[in-house]
Design a protein around this motif. Structure first.
Motif, PDB file in Angstrom:
ATOM      1  N   VAL A   1       0.883  -1.161   0.000  1.00 34.23           N
ATOM      2  CA  VAL A   1       0.000   0.000   0.000  1.00 34.23           C
ATOM      3  C   VAL A   1       0.923   1.213   0.000  1.00 34.23           C
TER       4      VAL A   1
ATOM      5  N   LYS B   1     -10.881  -3.129  -0.359  1.00 41.37           N
ATOM      6  CA  LYS B   1     -10.079  -2.091  -0.999  1.00 41.37           C
ATOM      7  C   LYS B   1     -10.519  -0.735  -0.489  1.00 41.37           C
TER       8      LYS B   1
ATOM      9  N   ASN C   1       1.623  -6.661  -6.347  1.00 38.74           N
ATOM     10  CA  ASN C   1       0.275  -6.161  -6.059  1.00 38.74           C
ATOM     11  C   ASN C   1       0.401  -4.837  -5.310  1.00 38.74           C
TER      12      ASN C   1
ATOM     13  N   SER D   1      -4.826   0.716   6.228  1.00 38.67           N
ATOM     14  CA  SER D   1      -5.290   0.373   4.878  1.00 38.67           C
ATOM     15  C   SER D   1      -4.795  -1.012   4.478  1.00 38.67           C
TER      16      SER D   1
ATOM     17  N   GLU E   1     -11.779   2.249  -4.633  1.00 36.60           N
ATOM     18  CA  GLU E   1     -12.300   1.345  -5.693  1.00 36.60           C
ATOM     19  C   GLU E   1     -11.750   1.774  -7.050  1.00 36.60           C
TER      20      GLU E   1
ATOM     21  N   GLN F   1      -1.659  -1.100  -4.066  1.00 40.86           N
ATOM     22  CA  GLN F   1      -2.787  -0.185  -3.933  1.00 40.86           C
ATOM     23  C   GLN F   1      -2.238   1.201  -3.590  1.00 40.86           C
TER      24      GLN F   1
ATOM     25  N   TRP G   1      -6.959  -4.340   3.431  1.00 46.22           N
ATOM     26  CA  TRP G   1      -6.656  -5.118   2.209  1.00 46.22           C
ATOM     27  C   TRP G   1      -6.523  -6.596   2.546  1.00 46.22           C
TER      28      TRP G   1
END
Length: 429
Positions: free
Chosen positions: A124, A426, A156, A417, A429, A158, A421
């Motif tokens: 993140v 999430k 991965n 956050s 979005e 975010q 996850w």
């Protein structure tokens, strides 16, 4: 998916890392043993040569130890929305901006993996509410960050707006529902989130508005250069090219680089450097020539970083005192200037207006007035600047202002956050 989710607050000036690891929150990791606060890694890259890089406090240490040779990069995050800025060249090595950011993120990843004893694929990463006012430039910056994260080896990722992360940090201590404005004032951006917060689970519809402005601490530092100090380095030098009667002054493109801490290092790039040499040869007066010689000393003796550190100190002084004396004592660059709080306020007016236009947009898009806001939570080093505080007090009243941990609030929310996850939720979005 791996059990470990890294949380990265990649800042213009400082970076921090936490994690949600094996079902447990891990607050700020001690990644820089040479720093006064080991959890703060200064966002610096120092290349003594093309094949070696140092980071954080060690970057400064090595930079000084190696007689300030090589290239020191600071505030490089601020270039992300600039499509004209591709990167730089060190010796014969081409270093794109995406790779520059990726190299730094990779170092954060390696240090975190060592501290946690595991490999990490999930991250993140905090991002400003706006990298730029222009939507295309903002999207371009986000695309570059995605490429940098891939370069660093994250599979991965975010990206969570930094003021929203700060809101999550505050929410953990909440006992009743409140309408909260989060103001995150950093080195490169000023960001705002208006959020309805309650002690129970987070819902997307609670986030009423996110907005901001790509100006903050660095922009405030630059006003000292643009209004006074750049004259010492040839910003107003005049020159006449051979076989020409036209009197010219230093081009805007050069003075703009000179004024900004993120851009000034690029005056050393070959084409620009050679152009400045020609200006010096063609200078009209000895005073013009002396100013450009001072610029060469600043660049060649690697005094850019310490000079802007002195500017930063002056800015801090004027947040608390009516006057501040700027003194930079280096052979060939002796600069003595007095500055007043009144001057700082006047010179910063445009930046201040743009910052608070971002706040006004945030309130307006949520359909909320300042009177309806229950709490204003401030985070980031630039929140300490006097006129920022005064403007917020004027709008909301001192009793509603709350200052969070200046450096750790965003990170703590990013860890939260990461927890969301890991539970399949999430944040954005």
């Amino acid at each position: 998916m791996s059990e470990t989710f890294l949380a990265i607050d990649f800042g213009t000036s400082n970076s921090l890392v936490g994690a949600y690891h094996k079902g447990q929150r891990v607050e700020a990791l001690a990644l820089d043993p040479k720093a006064a606060d080991p959890t703060l890694l200064r966002t610096l890259l120092y290349f003594p040569h093309a094949d070696l890089c140092y980071y954080g406090a060690e970057a400064i240490e090595q930079y000084i130890e190696q007689d300030m040779e090589g290239r020191l990069f600071r505030s490089f995050k601020s270039h992300l929305p600039n499509q004209a800025y591709l990167g730089t060249v060190i010796s014969n090595r081409i270093l794109t901006l995406e790779n520059m950011v990726g190299i730094f993120l990779l170092e954060l990843k390696k240090r975190a993996e060592k501290a946690l004893g595991t490999s990490i694929e999930n991250a993140v990463i905090g991002r400003p509410a706006r990298y730029a006012m222009d939507d295309v430039a903002h999207g371009f910056a986000l695309h570059r960050m995605q490429k940098a994260a891939q370069f660093a080896g994250f599979k991965n990722v975010q990206f969570v707006p930094e003021p929203l992360a700060a809101a999550f940090d505050y929410r953990r201590d909440l006992t009743q529902e409140k309408l909260v404005l989060i103001g995150d004032f950093g080195g490169g951006t000023s960001d705002f989130t208006l959020i309805r917060m309650r002690p129970e689970n987070f819902r997307h519809e609670d986030v009423l508005a996110i907005d901001g402005c790509p100006l903050a601490g660095d922009a405030l530092d630059s006003v000292f250069m643009s209004h006074r100090l750049n004259e010492y380095f040839g910003a107003k030098s005049r020159y006449r090219l051979p076989l020409s009667d036209n009197v010219l002054s230093m081009p805007y493109a050069v003075t703009q680089r000179l004024n900004h801490p993120a851009h000034i290092v690029h005056l050393k790039e070959k084409d620009t450097y050679e152009f400045i040499r020609e200006v010096k040869k063609s200078s009209i007066t000895e005073k013009d020539k002396a100013a450009i010689e001072r610029l060469f000393v600043l660049i060649e003796d690697q005094q850019i970083f310490p000079f802007f550190e002195h500017i930063e100190k002056t800015k801090r002084d004027l947040s608390e005192n009516a006057n501040s004396n700027f003194k930079f004592n280096y052979p060939g660059i002796e600069v003595y200037e007095g500055f007043s709080q009144t001057q700082f306020l006047e010179w910063s007016q445009n930046t201040r207006e743009k910052i608070f236009e971002g706040l006004d947009r945030c309130l307006s898009s949520a359909g909320v007035t300042s009177e309806q806001v229950d709490l204003v939570c401030l985070t980031g080093g630039t929140a300490k600047v006097g006129f920022i505080r005064e403007e917020l007090e004027k709008r909301f009243g001192r009793e509603r202002l709350q200052t969070q941990s200046h450096f750790h609030s965003v990170l703590s929310g990013l860890v939260e956050s990461a927890k969301f996850w890991s539970e399949g939720l999430k944040v954005i979005e």
